[in-house]
Design an enzyme around this catalytic site. Structure first.
Site, PDB file in Angstrom:
ATOM      1  CE1 TYR A 147      -0.338   1.918   8.447  1.00 37.78           C
ATOM      2  CE2 TYR A 147      -1.336   3.649   9.768  1.00 37.78           C
ATOM      3  CZ  TYR A 147      -1.320   2.868   8.633  1.00 37.78           C
ATOM      4  OH  TYR A 147      -2.275   3.043   7.666  1.00 37.78           O
ATOM      5  CG  HIS A 183      -7.377   2.372   5.418  1.00 36.45           C
ATOM      6  ND1 HIS A 183      -7.601   1.121   4.911  1.00 36.45           N
ATOM      7  CD2 HIS A 183      -8.570   2.799   5.930  1.00 36.45           C
ATOM      8  CE1 HIS A 183      -8.878   0.783   5.125  1.00 36.45           C
ATOM      9  NE2 HIS A 183      -9.479   1.789   5.735  1.00 36.45           N
ATOM     10  NE  ARG A 228      -2.518   1.779   3.028  1.00 34.88           N
ATOM     11  CZ  ARG A 228      -2.565   1.729   4.357  1.00 34.88           C
ATOM     12  NH1 ARG A 228      -3.215   0.771   4.965  1.00 34.88           N
ATOM     13  NH2 ARG A 228      -1.955   2.653   5.074  1.00 34.88           N
TER      14      ARG A 228
END
Ligand SMILES: Cc1ncc(C[n+]2csc(CCOP(=O)(O)OP(=O)(O)O)c2C)c(N)n1
Ligand SMILES: [Mg+2]
Length: 354
Positions: free
Chosen positions: A268, A259, A255
């Site tokens: 993170y 998100h 990714r």
């Protein structure tokens, strides 16, 4: 005894790197097909990039970015017929565009407006599914129905790596295998379920390895290689149409965007890895491949991009021209005999909305 079918460990690829890894060609694809696929990729990329801008401008609500997921979506959808059914998750929100759905419909969905609801039968595209994995049993059921009716069509369900830990995934996959439903289980493994990394998601060696437990083949494919995705899905579709049941496809990527617009992955994610992955993003890779083949001119690329941008401009204008939704919709179709409080709540809502 149930037969355990093959699971592949190797990542399938078609597009090389223009250097040491050579390009392959996919049998049966004409130059016109390759360019149609290019148009699909650009349509999705443009939708995604414009949507992030519209979000920043306050013109759509929270939006699940799919930048660098376009190859998985366009490549797999290209292997389907119009009569095959698509079950998208929020990550594939704009996949209906590949079936002729207007951008204004998808933009309206992200605006929380009823104009974003469509009749799935108009496009053979089910509603966008937000509760993780819950559409997989729906897709399995629809596919089984197609088999019972002998219609020869199939269904594809899109979901993420995180979805493979959900009960609905297990139920849908098992049911599809047992009923030999013509279903493609298409897993977008982008290595993250919001902030949960794949290592914390599963102890399985790969997600494709899970297919063995259901007695279906598992394929691993480079998710940023649109042609490898197409080829793998075409095989799964042929299997489904031949009456041989479902296939699990694990399309591997990383990714490279948050998100969703409400997320800050810097907290993170490994940003260096993100930078590396962005360099080999799926649209640029395919463009370079087509240029090496001598199929794509700069003028054609520009024209395709300009057409997609114009479609988006029309789309947002049409979505914003919709009259405000009737707040009564929030209360309707829930109870046969609505509680009295609904009436008071609706009055209150109308008062707040002015
Ligand atoms: C049943 C359910 N539980 C939790 C959530 C909250 N949620 C939204 S997205 C997400 C992560 C899903 O990750 P993945 O399946 O890998 O898909 P991706 O977003 O990476 O495409 C979660 C847990 C939800 N939408 N539905
Ligand atoms: Mg994921």
């Amino acid at each position: 005894m149930a037969q355990v079918l093959g699971v592949e460990d190797e990542l399938r690829q078609v597009i090389g790197d223009g250097d040491t890894t050579p390009d392959r060609e996919v049998e049966g694809l004409s130059e016109a097909d390759l360019l149609r696929l290019y148009r699909d990729l650009i349509l999705l990329r443009t939708y995604d990039e414009r949507s992030v801008v519209y979000h920043r401008q306050g013109r759509i609500g929270t939006y699940a970015i799919f930048w660098n997921h376009e190859a998985m979506q366009a490549g797999s959808a290209f292997a389907l017929e119009r009569s095959d059914w698509i079950f998208p998750s929020y990550r594939e929100s704009a996949i209906g565009l590949l079936r002729g759905m207007p951008p204004s419909t998808v933009l309206s969905w992200w605006r929380g407006h009823p104009a974003g609801w469509w009749n799935p039968a108009d496009y053979n595209v089910a509603s966008i599914c937000v509760p993780i994995a819950t559409h997989i049993p729906h897709a399995a059921g629809l596919a089984w129905g197609k088999r019972l009716r002998g219609e020869g069509s199939c269904a594809i369900a899109y979901f993420g790596d995180g979805a493979t830990s959900e009960g609905s995934f297990h139920e849908g996959a098992n049911f599809a295998a047992v009923m030999r439903a013509p279903l493609i289980l298409f897993c977008n493994n982008n290595h993250w379920a919001i902030s949960t990394p794949l290592e914390a998601q599963t102890k399985a060696e790969s997600l494709a390895a899970k297919a063995a437990g259901y007695g279906m083949p598992g394929i691993r494919v480079d998710g940023t290689d649109v042609l490898a995705v197409y080829e793998a899905t075409r095989e799964a579709v042929e299997r489904a149409r031949a009456g041989d049941g479902p296939t699990f496809i694990e399309a591997v990527s990383y990714r490279t965007a948050p998100h969703a617009t409400a997320d800050d992955p810097k907290a993170y994610i490994d940003m260096e890895r993100v930078e590396e992955e962005r360099k080999r993003e799926c649209v640029g890779r395919y463009e370079a491949y087509l240029q090496r083949l001598g199929v794509l001119s700069d003028e054609h690329a520009q024209q395709v991009r300009a057409e997609a941008a114009a479609l988006m401009r029309e789309g947002i204008a049409a979505a914003e021209a919709e009259p405000p939704a009737d707040p009564a919709l929030l209360f309707e179709n829930t109870f046969v005999d609505p509680p009295a409080s609904f009436g008071r709540d609706l009055d209150e809502l109308r008062r707040i909305l002015g």
